[in-house]
Design a protein around this motif. Structure first.
Motif, PDB file in Angstrom:
ATOM      1  N   ASP A  71       5.696   3.311   8.980  1.00 51.05           N
ATOM      2  CA  ASP A  71       5.412   2.253   8.006  1.00 51.05           C
ATOM      3  C   ASP A  71       3.972   2.319   7.512  1.00 51.05           C
ATOM      4  OD1 ASP A  71       5.842   0.035   6.380  1.00 51.05           O
ATOM      5  OD2 ASP A  71       5.315  -1.392   7.951  1.00 51.05           O
ATOM      6  N   PRO A  72       3.568   3.439   6.906  1.00 53.40           N
ATOM      7  CA  PRO A  72       2.158   3.574   6.535  1.00 53.40           C
ATOM      8  C   PRO A  72       1.717   2.672   5.396  1.00 53.40           C
ATOM      9  CG  PRO A  72       3.417   5.412   5.665  1.00 53.40           C
ATOM     10  CD  PRO A  72       4.351   4.632   6.537  1.00 53.40           C
ATOM     11  N   ARG A  73       2.666   2.102   4.636  1.00 56.06           N
ATOM     12  CA  ARG A  73       2.288   1.336   3.445  1.00 56.06           C
ATOM     13  C   ARG A  73       2.311  -0.176   3.650  1.00 56.06           C
ATOM     14  NH1 ARG A  73       2.039   3.199  -1.396  1.00 56.06           N
ATOM     15  NH2 ARG A  73       3.300   1.531  -2.307  1.00 56.06           N
ATOM     16  N   ALA A  74       2.658  -0.636   4.817  1.00 54.30           N
ATOM     17  CA  ALA A  74       2.650  -2.076   5.102  1.00 54.30           C
ATOM     18  C   ALA A  74       3.377  -2.872   4.017  1.00 54.30           C
ATOM     19  CB  ALA A  74       1.216  -2.586   5.247  1.00 54.30           C
ATOM     20  N   GLY A  75       4.603  -2.436   3.762  1.00 50.45           N
ATOM     21  CA  GLY A  75       5.406  -3.148   2.765  1.00 50.45           C
ATOM     22  C   GLY A  75       4.909  -2.979   1.348  1.00 50.45           C
ATOM     23  N   GLY A  76       4.114  -1.939   1.096  1.00 56.81           N
ATOM     24  CA  GLY A  76       3.611  -1.684  -0.251  1.00 56.81           C
ATOM     25  C   GLY A  76       2.285  -2.343  -0.558  1.00 56.81           C
ATOM     26  N   ARG A  77       1.735  -3.111   0.370  1.00 56.78           N
ATOM     27  CA  ARG A  77       0.470  -3.791   0.121  1.00 56.78           C
ATOM     28  C   ARG A  77      -0.736  -2.881   0.348  1.00 56.78           C
ATOM     29  NH1 ARG A  77       0.400  -7.470  -3.209  1.00 56.78           N
ATOM     30  NH2 ARG A  77      -1.595  -8.169  -2.335  1.00 56.78           N
ATOM     31  N   LEU A  78      -0.556  -1.831   1.140  1.00 60.90           N
ATOM     32  CA  LEU A  78      -1.642  -0.899   1.423  1.00 60.90           C
ATOM     33  C   LEU A  78      -1.114   0.523   1.235  1.00 60.90           C
ATOM     34  CD1 LEU A  78      -3.046  -2.652   4.624  1.00 60.90           C
ATOM     35  CD2 LEU A  78      -4.107  -2.647   2.353  1.00 60.90           C
ATOM     36  N   HIS A  79      -1.999   1.509   1.323  1.00 62.85           N
ATOM     37  CA  HIS A  79      -1.603   2.903   1.141  1.00 62.85           C
ATOM     38  C   HIS A  79      -1.427   3.665   2.445  1.00 62.85           C
ATOM     39  CE1 HIS A  79      -3.304   3.022  -3.219  1.00 62.85           C
ATOM     40  NE2 HIS A  79      -2.009   2.781  -3.219  1.00 62.85           N
ATOM     41  N   TRP A  80      -2.245   3.363   3.462  1.00 63.33           N
ATOM     42  CA  TRP A  80      -2.193   4.202   4.663  1.00 63.33           C
ATOM     43  C   TRP A  80      -2.647   3.420   5.896  1.00 63.33           C
ATOM     44  CZ3 TRP A  80       0.573   8.299   5.126  1.00 63.33           C
ATOM     45  CH2 TRP A  80       0.420   9.142   6.244  1.00 63.33           C
ATOM     46  N   VAL A  81      -1.681   2.785   6.563  1.00 56.22           N
ATOM     47  CA  VAL A  81      -1.957   2.069   7.814  1.00 56.22           C
ATOM     48  C   VAL A  81      -0.786   2.274   8.781  1.00 56.22           C
ATOM     49  CG1 VAL A  81      -3.581   0.324   6.993  1.00 56.22           C
ATOM     50  CG2 VAL A  81      -1.137  -0.044   6.654  1.00 56.22           C
ATOM     51  N   PRO A  82      -0.532   3.519   9.208  1.00 56.03           N
ATOM     52  CA  PRO A  82       0.611   3.786  10.091  1.00 56.03           C
ATOM     53  C   PRO A  82       0.513   3.009  11.400  1.00 56.03           C
ATOM     54  CG  PRO A  82      -0.889   5.659  10.026  1.00 56.03           C
ATOM     55  CD  PRO A  82      -1.326   4.738   8.954  1.00 56.03           C
ATOM     56  N   ARG A  83       1.639   2.466  11.817  1.00 53.35           N
ATOM     57  CA  ARG A  83       1.677   1.674  13.056  1.00 53.35           C
ATOM     58  C   ARG A  83       1.359   2.529  14.284  1.00 53.35           C
ATOM     59  NH1 ARG A  83       6.773  -1.004  11.156  1.00 53.35           N
ATOM     60  NH2 ARG A  83       6.244  -3.148  10.576  1.00 53.35           N
ATOM     61  N   HIS A  84       0.613   1.940  15.210  1.00 52.54           N
ATOM     62  CA  HIS A  84       0.375   2.497  16.542  1.00 52.54           C
ATOM     63  C   HIS A  84      -0.252   3.891  16.511  1.00 52.54           C
ATOM     64  CE1 HIS A  84       2.581  -0.929  17.929  1.00 52.54           C
ATOM     65  NE2 HIS A  84       3.710  -0.518  17.391  1.00 52.54           N
ATOM     66  N   HIS A  85      -1.016   4.194  15.479  1.00 56.30           N
ATOM     67  CA  HIS A  85      -1.699   5.472  15.442  1.00 56.30           C
ATOM     68  C   HIS A  85      -3.116   5.269  15.964  1.00 56.30           C
ATOM     69  CE1 HIS A  85      -3.381   9.276  14.144  1.00 56.30           C
ATOM     70  NE2 HIS A  85      -2.164   9.689  13.828  1.00 56.30           N
ATOM     71  N   PRO A  86      -3.467   5.880  17.103  1.00 60.66           N
ATOM     72  CA  PRO A  86      -4.787   5.629  17.691  1.00 60.66           C
ATOM     73  C   PRO A  86      -5.937   6.073  16.786  1.00 60.66           C
ATOM     74  CG  PRO A  86      -3.688   7.444  18.818  1.00 60.66           C
ATOM     75  CD  PRO A  86      -2.668   6.813  17.935  1.00 60.66           C
ATOM     76  N   ARG A 135      -2.597   3.619 -11.646  1.00 61.94           N
ATOM     77  CA  ARG A 135      -3.105   2.944 -10.446  1.00 61.94           C
ATOM     78  C   ARG A 135      -2.785   1.452 -10.506  1.00 61.94           C
ATOM     79  NH1 ARG A 135      -4.893   7.288  -7.168  1.00 61.94           N
ATOM     80  NH2 ARG A 135      -5.424   8.956  -8.633  1.00 61.94           N
ATOM     81  N   ASP A 136      -1.570   1.115 -10.897  1.00 64.16           N
ATOM     82  CA  ASP A 136      -1.213  -0.293 -11.079  1.00 64.16           C
ATOM     83  C   ASP A 136      -0.363  -0.859  -9.949  1.00 64.16           C
ATOM     84  OD1 ASP A 136       1.079   1.143 -11.573  1.00 64.16           O
ATOM     85  OD2 ASP A 136       1.537   0.199 -13.497  1.00 64.16           O
ATOM     86  N   ASP A 137      -0.224  -0.139  -8.817  1.00 63.47           N
ATOM     87  CA  ASP A 137       0.549  -0.636  -7.692  1.00 63.47           C
ATOM     88  C   ASP A 137      -0.233  -1.722  -6.962  1.00 63.47           C
ATOM     89  OD1 ASP A 137      -0.839   0.873  -5.150  1.00 63.47           O
ATOM     90  OD2 ASP A 137      -0.836   2.132  -6.944  1.00 63.47           O
ATOM     91  N   ALA A 138       0.457  -2.436  -6.078  1.00 60.17           N
ATOM     92  CA  ALA A 138      -0.148  -3.585  -5.405  1.00 60.17           C
ATOM     93  C   ALA A 138      -1.348  -3.202  -4.556  1.00 60.17           C
ATOM     94  CB  ALA A 138       0.904  -4.288  -4.543  1.00 60.17           C
ATOM     95  N   ALA A 139      -1.279  -2.046  -3.888  1.00 58.44           N
ATOM     96  CA  ALA A 139      -2.385  -1.633  -3.032  1.00 58.44           C
ATOM     97  C   ALA A 139      -3.632  -1.328  -3.858  1.00 58.44           C
ATOM     98  CB  ALA A 139      -1.978  -0.431  -2.199  1.00 58.44           C
ATOM     99  N   HIS A 140      -3.462  -0.576  -4.932  1.00 55.35           N
ATOM    100  CA  HIS A 140      -4.612  -0.301  -5.783  1.00 55.35           C
ATOM    101  C   HIS A 140      -5.187  -1.592  -6.350  1.00 55.35           C
ATOM    102  CE1 HIS A 140      -3.709   4.163  -6.246  1.00 55.35           C
ATOM    103  NE2 HIS A 140      -5.015   4.121  -6.088  1.00 55.35           N
ATOM    104  N   ARG A 141      -4.308  -2.490  -6.773  1.00 51.55           N
ATOM    105  CA  ARG A 141      -4.802  -3.738  -7.363  1.00 51.55           C
ATOM    106  C   ARG A 141      -5.611  -4.529  -6.334  1.00 51.55           C
ATOM    107  NH1 ARG A 141      -4.057  -6.878 -12.074  1.00 51.55           N
ATOM    108  NH2 ARG A 141      -5.751  -8.391 -11.921  1.00 51.55           N
ATOM    109  N   LEU A 142      -5.167  -4.533  -5.094  1.00 51.41           N
ATOM    110  CA  LEU A 142      -5.928  -5.213  -4.048  1.00 51.41           C
ATOM    111  C   LEU A 142      -7.321  -4.588  -3.904  1.00 51.41           C
ATOM    112  CD1 LEU A 142      -6.155  -7.213  -1.693  1.00 51.41           C
ATOM    113  CD2 LEU A 142      -5.034  -5.487  -0.241  1.00 51.41           C
TER     114      LEU A 142
END
Length: 342
Positions: A71-86, A135-142
């Motif tokens: 789930d690297p995109r956190a529901g589309g709100r971010l671009h790269w935040v994979p779960r449980h990656h140290p 660059r109009d996706d939610a993550a970029h806009r944030l």
């Protein structure tokens, strides 16, 4: 300005982000401002300030899940935040610890929505470098929304067609012109004797085009001599200045760094946009094809009639790149950073 100076986050894919950081650090250093680099890339030999090594957040191995399946995109709100990656946890903790210790006046982020957000929630102003493309996706806009300033490294007149964002976001982008690590040079007065030469800039990643396609293009190009740097079949040099200067035409992808270096040395180009996320290079190719720039844009190596394309490009006036790169982009970027850091 804060005693901690300025931070510069450098994305580890490609070499362009690193070259831009170096140009900014030299400019700010000349003004007495210390610049700390934060990156997973090795510290450059000529980097004068502090360098913070960041763990990679995209590796796979024991205890490190495949980032693409976590789930690297956190529901589309971010671009790269994979779960449980140290690596991700350690990376962001390292940035946060540096922010708390250094108390920077501002941080330039080139490029990462997640790092821009992390810096801003620590109360530190952010200058974000914006890349071409849609660059109009939610993550970029944030990322755009939380940044104090947005800068684009291209001429102001192309922002509307180069960058696919909402009009209110495009209106915030400060276009600074192309930024090259090379000083601007006038085109050579006389052509080098001998057969005309095309220089191929394949890039460090080597994925701009297939080697077989390049071999077929070379074989069909008639009397032109070819020199290949980078890619899968060429040699790699850290400083291609002499090779670019010596070429009659430069064949390159549409990456910002490659274009800026060709433009700074005022060489005509054949540009083959590579496939990149957010249609980045395709957008750049459309802008080049529609403008006054000394570049012939072709969709792929296989689609070009090479003798004709090279002759067309070789007849272009390389000095027309002056509107793309004028040698002042690093100074303008430093001005923006210092304004934000006050």
């Amino acid at each position: 300005m804060s005693a901690g100076g300025v931070g510069c986050y450098v994305h580890h894919h490609g070499s362009g982000h690193l070259h831009r950081a170096g140009a900014l650090a030299r400019e700010l250093g000349g003004r007495g401002v210390a610049v700390t680099g934060l990156s997973s890339l090795p510290r450059p030999d000529d980097w004068a300030g502090e360098w913070v090594d960041l763990p990679r957040d995209d590796t796979v191995g024991p205890g490190r899940p495949d980032p693409g399946t976590a789930d690297p995109r956190a529901g589309g709100r971010l671009h790269w935040v994979p779960r449980h990656h140290p690596g991700l946890l350690e990376r962001h903790a390292t940035v946060a610890a540096w922010l708390a210790r250094a108390r920077p006046a501002a941080v330039v982020v080139d490029v990462s929505v997640e790092v821009a957000l992390l810096v801003r929630v620590h109360g530190v102003p952010v200058v974000s470098v914006v890349l071409p493309g849609v660059r109009d996706d939610a993550a970029h806009r944030l990322g755009h929304d939380v940044s104090d300033e947005l800068v684009g490294l291209w001429p102001a007149e192309v922002t509307a067609t180069l960058l696919g964002v909402a009009p209110e976001v495009a209106g915030r982008v400060r276009a600074l012109g192309g930024l090259s690590r090379f000083e601007v040079e006038a085109p050579p007065a006389l052509r080098r004797p001998g057969p005309p030469r095309v220089l191929v800039l394949g890039g460090r990643g080597g994925d701009a085009w297939a080697e077989a396609e390049l071999e077929a293009a070379t074989a069909s190009a008639g009397s032109w001599d070819w020199q290949v740097l980078g890619g899968t079949g060429g040699s790699w040099v850290a400083d291609p200045r002499e090779a670019i200067r010596d070429a009659d035409v430069v064949l390159t992808h549409a990456g910002q760094n490659a274009l800026a270096e060709v433009a700074a040395l005022r060489r005509p180009a054949v540009v083959v946009p590579a496939e990149r996320p957010h249609d980045e290079q395709r957008c750049t190719g459309r802008v080049l094809a529609a403008g006054p720039w000394p570049a012939v844009v072709v969709p792929s190596l296989a689609d070009a009639r090479w003798p004709d394309v090279l002759e067309e490009a070789g007849a272009l006036d390389g000095s027309a790149w002056a509107g793309w790169v004028d040698g002042q982009a690093a100074a303008r970027l430093a001005d923006v950073v210092q304004q934000v850091a006050r």
